[in-house]
Enzyme design. Structure first.
Site, PDB file in Angstrom:
ATOM      1  N   LYS A 162       0.846  -1.189   0.000  1.00 38.28           N
ATOM      2  CA  LYS A 162       0.000   0.000   0.000  1.00 38.28           C
ATOM      3  C   LYS A 162       0.884   1.242   0.000  1.00 38.28           C
ATOM      4  O   LYS A 162       1.817   1.349   0.839  1.00 38.28           O
ATOM      5  CB  LYS A 162      -0.908   0.007   1.237  1.00 38.28           C
ATOM      6  CG  LYS A 162      -2.018  -1.030   1.143  1.00 38.28           C
ATOM      7  CD  LYS A 162      -2.947  -0.741  -0.013  1.00 38.28           C
ATOM      8  CE  LYS A 162      -4.190  -1.580   0.000  1.00 38.28           C
ATOM      9  NZ  LYS A 162      -5.011  -1.362  -1.208  1.00 38.28           N
ATOM     10  N   ASP A 191      -0.069  -0.261  -4.653  1.00 39.79           N
ATOM     11  CA  ASP A 191      -1.460   0.171  -4.789  1.00 39.79           C
ATOM     12  C   ASP A 191      -1.643   1.466  -4.010  1.00 39.79           C
ATOM     13  O   ASP A 191      -1.484   1.482  -2.785  1.00 39.79           O
ATOM     14  CB  ASP A 191      -2.395  -0.916  -4.236  1.00 39.79           C
ATOM     15  CG  ASP A 191      -3.869  -0.524  -4.340  1.00 39.79           C
ATOM     16  OD1 ASP A 191      -4.174   0.546  -4.911  1.00 39.79           O
ATOM     17  OD2 ASP A 191      -4.710  -1.307  -3.848  1.00 39.79           O
ATOM     18  N   GLU A 217      -1.100   0.098  -9.139  1.00 39.66           N
ATOM     19  CA  GLU A 217      -2.567   0.098  -9.090  1.00 39.66           C
ATOM     20  C   GLU A 217      -3.083   1.431  -8.549  1.00 39.66           C
ATOM     21  O   GLU A 217      -2.616   1.911  -7.510  1.00 39.66           O
ATOM     22  CB  GLU A 217      -3.010  -1.063  -8.183  1.00 39.66           C
ATOM     23  CG  GLU A 217      -4.508  -1.195  -7.973  1.00 39.66           C
ATOM     24  CD  GLU A 217      -4.845  -2.501  -7.221  1.00 39.66           C
ATOM     25  OE1 GLU A 217      -4.228  -3.557  -7.521  1.00 39.66           O
ATOM     26  OE2 GLU A 217      -5.701  -2.453  -6.325  1.00 39.66           O
ATOM     27  N   ASP A 242      -8.684  -0.384 -10.178  1.00 39.12           N
ATOM     28  CA  ASP A 242      -9.369  -1.163  -9.133  1.00 39.12           C
ATOM     29  C   ASP A 242     -10.706  -0.484  -8.844  1.00 39.12           C
ATOM     30  O   ASP A 242     -11.719  -0.781  -9.497  1.00 39.12           O
ATOM     31  CB  ASP A 242      -8.476  -1.274  -7.893  1.00 39.12           C
ATOM     32  CG  ASP A 242      -9.161  -1.964  -6.726  1.00 39.12           C
ATOM     33  OD1 ASP A 242     -10.237  -2.555  -6.937  1.00 39.12           O
ATOM     34  OD2 ASP A 242      -8.654  -1.909  -5.585  1.00 39.12           O
ATOM     35  N   LYS A 266     -12.766  -8.137  -8.315  1.00 39.29           N
ATOM     36  CA  LYS A 266     -13.078  -8.459  -6.922  1.00 39.29           C
ATOM     37  C   LYS A 266     -14.463  -9.083  -6.872  1.00 39.29           C
ATOM     38  O   LYS A 266     -15.457  -8.409  -7.171  1.00 39.29           O
ATOM     39  CB  LYS A 266     -13.025  -7.198  -6.056  1.00 39.29           C
ATOM     40  CG  LYS A 266     -11.608  -6.644  -5.902  1.00 39.29           C
ATOM     41  CD  LYS A 266     -11.580  -5.446  -4.981  1.00 39.29           C
ATOM     42  CE  LYS A 266     -10.120  -5.021  -4.736  1.00 39.29           C
ATOM     43  NZ  LYS A 266     -10.040  -3.756  -3.985  1.00 39.29           N
ATOM     44  N   GLN A 294     -11.087  -7.327  -1.289  1.00 42.52           N
ATOM     45  CA  GLN A 294     -11.832  -6.195  -0.706  1.00 42.52           C
ATOM     46  C   GLN A 294     -11.755  -6.274   0.817  1.00 42.52           C
ATOM     47  O   GLN A 294     -12.719  -6.004   1.518  1.00 42.52           O
ATOM     48  CB  GLN A 294     -13.275  -6.213  -1.214  1.00 42.52           C
ATOM     49  CG  GLN A 294     -13.964  -4.852  -1.083  1.00 42.52           C
ATOM     50  CD  GLN A 294     -15.124  -4.692  -2.026  1.00 42.52           C
ATOM     51  OE1 GLN A 294     -14.955  -4.773  -3.220  1.00 42.52           O
ATOM     52  NE2 GLN A 294     -16.312  -4.473  -1.495  1.00 42.52           N
TER      53      GLN A 294
HETATM   54  C1  MUC Z   1      -7.356  -2.643  -2.553  1.00 44.82           C
HETATM   55  O1  MUC Z   1      -6.915  -3.296  -3.482  1.00 44.82           O
HETATM   56  O2  MUC Z   1      -7.555  -1.446  -2.730  1.00 44.82           O
HETATM   57  C2  MUC Z   1      -8.654  -1.464   0.159  1.00 44.82           C
HETATM   58  C3  MUC Z   1      -9.925  -1.007   0.128  1.00 44.82           C
HETATM   59  C4  MUC Z   1     -10.711  -1.946  -0.553  1.00 44.82           C
HETATM   60  O3  MUC Z   1     -11.910  -1.889  -0.827  1.00 44.82           O
HETATM   61  O4  MUC Z   1      -9.951  -2.959  -0.968  1.00 44.82           O
HETATM   62  C5  MUC Z   1      -8.665  -2.810  -0.397  1.00 44.82           C
HETATM   63  C6  MUC Z   1      -7.588  -3.319  -1.240  1.00 44.82           C
HETATM   64 MG    MG Z   2      -6.687  -1.544  -4.853  1.00 46.21          MG
END
Ligand code: MUC
Ligand code: MG
Length: 367
Positions: A162, A191, A217, A242, A266, A294
């Site tokens: 992240k 991401d 991402e 995403d 997702k 998620q």
């Molecule tokens: C992601 O890939 O962003 C963070 C918030 C969400 O909804 O999923 C995560 C992971």
């Molecule tokens: Mg993401």
């Protein structure tokens, strides 16, 4: 196989290690268990994780839309009329996790009725996926230590990091620490959850040019239309959409408009039916997909791995399948097990997992 009831059960399980990222923080799984009952006695389950900071849904809102709108529209319909079921749900805009959970619980029932697993019913390409672990914000040394502990214990060698903090050096230093600790063979990608501007993202990618990243991402908002296009055009690795690509129309707009060059799928937000639509669109357009997370518990992760294992394109890369490890407990009778960096899709029938009634009674919030 008439649907006789659809239940939405809110529950709360704490995280041992909360996940922090640019758009929010999750300290508890405040999810909704969705249960579909049919006249023949079959019961399907799926999980709806609300993410108000991304899609606007809340736990109370998911319960309300299922109890107040979807259940009255769908009870009485045969479970194998999925297209009719979707047409009814889509009279209501939004509510992606609520719709996805109803869709997956119906698939759970259907696959049970057909005497097979969901991953076979969807495609049966393989029965397992390599696992990617998602690392939330922390100091460089702590994140490197977490990654090496996860690698040593579960054999996981792919990590999504992240990013999206300011100054960008906070995250650049993390990626460098991870590369130093994990070595050249580990797969790392980032991401941003829309945390940076396009120019901050470009600067970060420049600083990380030698870090061997494989994907980037959602580093900046898709609404920064021209800046994002410039960023994506200058990104040397696939740029994954995403939260900007949650419907087939959004996928089309972002890919054709130059806002993304790969797609995160997702199941928590598009179920099995919608995820197949997005998968076919992405593969038809020739872009790579990633099975995203998620911030799912074990039931949600079982759905992700079932869908991912079912198709060639979704099982090509490691899927984000391990963040349930950070939860204090879960609802299933048999925990999912990650072994040698892989997670097997439950063998079925249906999604192949069983909700423990005692655990549900303990964690449910509706008495
Ligand atoms: C992601 O890939 O962003 C963070 C918030 C969400 O909804 O999923 C995560 C992971
Ligand atoms: Mg993401």
């Amino acid at each position: 196989m008439r649907i006789t009831a659809i239940e939405a059960i809110p529950y709360r399980i704490p995280y041992v290690k909360p996940l922090k990222f640019a758009s929010g923080e999750v300290t508890h799984a405040d999810h909704v268990l969705v249960r579909v009952r049919t006249a023949g006695g079959l019961i399907g389950h799926a999980d709806a994780p609300p993410r108000p900071f991304t899609y606007g849904e809340t736990q109370a809102g998911i319960v309300a839309v299922i109890d107040g709108i979807f259940a009255p529209q769908l009870v009485g319909l045969d479970a194998d009329r999925r297209s009719a079921l979707h047409a009814r749900m889509h009279r209501t805009v939004g509510n992606p996790a609520a719709k996805a959970a109803v869709d997956m619980a119906v698939w759970d029932v259907l696959a049970q009725a057909w005497g097979t697993s969901v991953h076979r019913a969807l495609g049966g390409h393989t029965d397992r996926m390599r696992v990617c672990h998602m690392l939330g914000f922390d100091a460089p040394a702590a994140m490197a230590q977490e990654a090496s502990a996860i690698r040593d214990r579960y054999g996981i060698t792919t990590f999504k990091v992240k990013v999206g903090r300011r100054p960008i050096d906070l995250d650049v230093d993390v990626v460098r620490a991870l590369r130093n600790t994990l070595g050249d063979k580990a797969e790392l990608y980032i991401d941003g959850n829309r945390g940076w501007t396009p120019s901050e993202s470009l600067r970060a990618l420049d600083l990380l040019a030698d870090a061997g990243l494989t994907l980037a991402e959602e580093l900046c908002p898709a609404d920064d239309v021209l800046g994002r296009r410039r960023l994506v055009a200058n990104c040397r690795v696939p740029f994954v959409g995403d939260e900007s690509v949650t419907t087939p129309a959004e996928v089309t707009r972002e890919l054709l408009g130059g806002g993304a060059t790969a797609v995160s799928i997702k199941t928590a937000r598009t179920g099995f039916t919608g995820s197949q639509e997005i998968l076919h669109l992405a593969t038809g357009l020739g872009v790579e997909v990633v099975m995203g997370n998620q911030i799912d518990g074990q039931l949600g992760t079982a759905c992700t791995v079932a869908f991912g294992a079912a198709h060639a394109a979704t099982s090509a890369r490691a899927g984000e399948l391990s963040n349930f490890l950070d939860m204090a407990d879960d609802l299933l009778t048999e925990p999912l097990r990650i072994v040698d960096g892989e997670l097997a899709a439950p063998a079925g029938p249906g999604i192949g997992v069983t909700v423990d009634p005692d655990k549900l009674a303990h964690y449910r919030l509706d008495g």
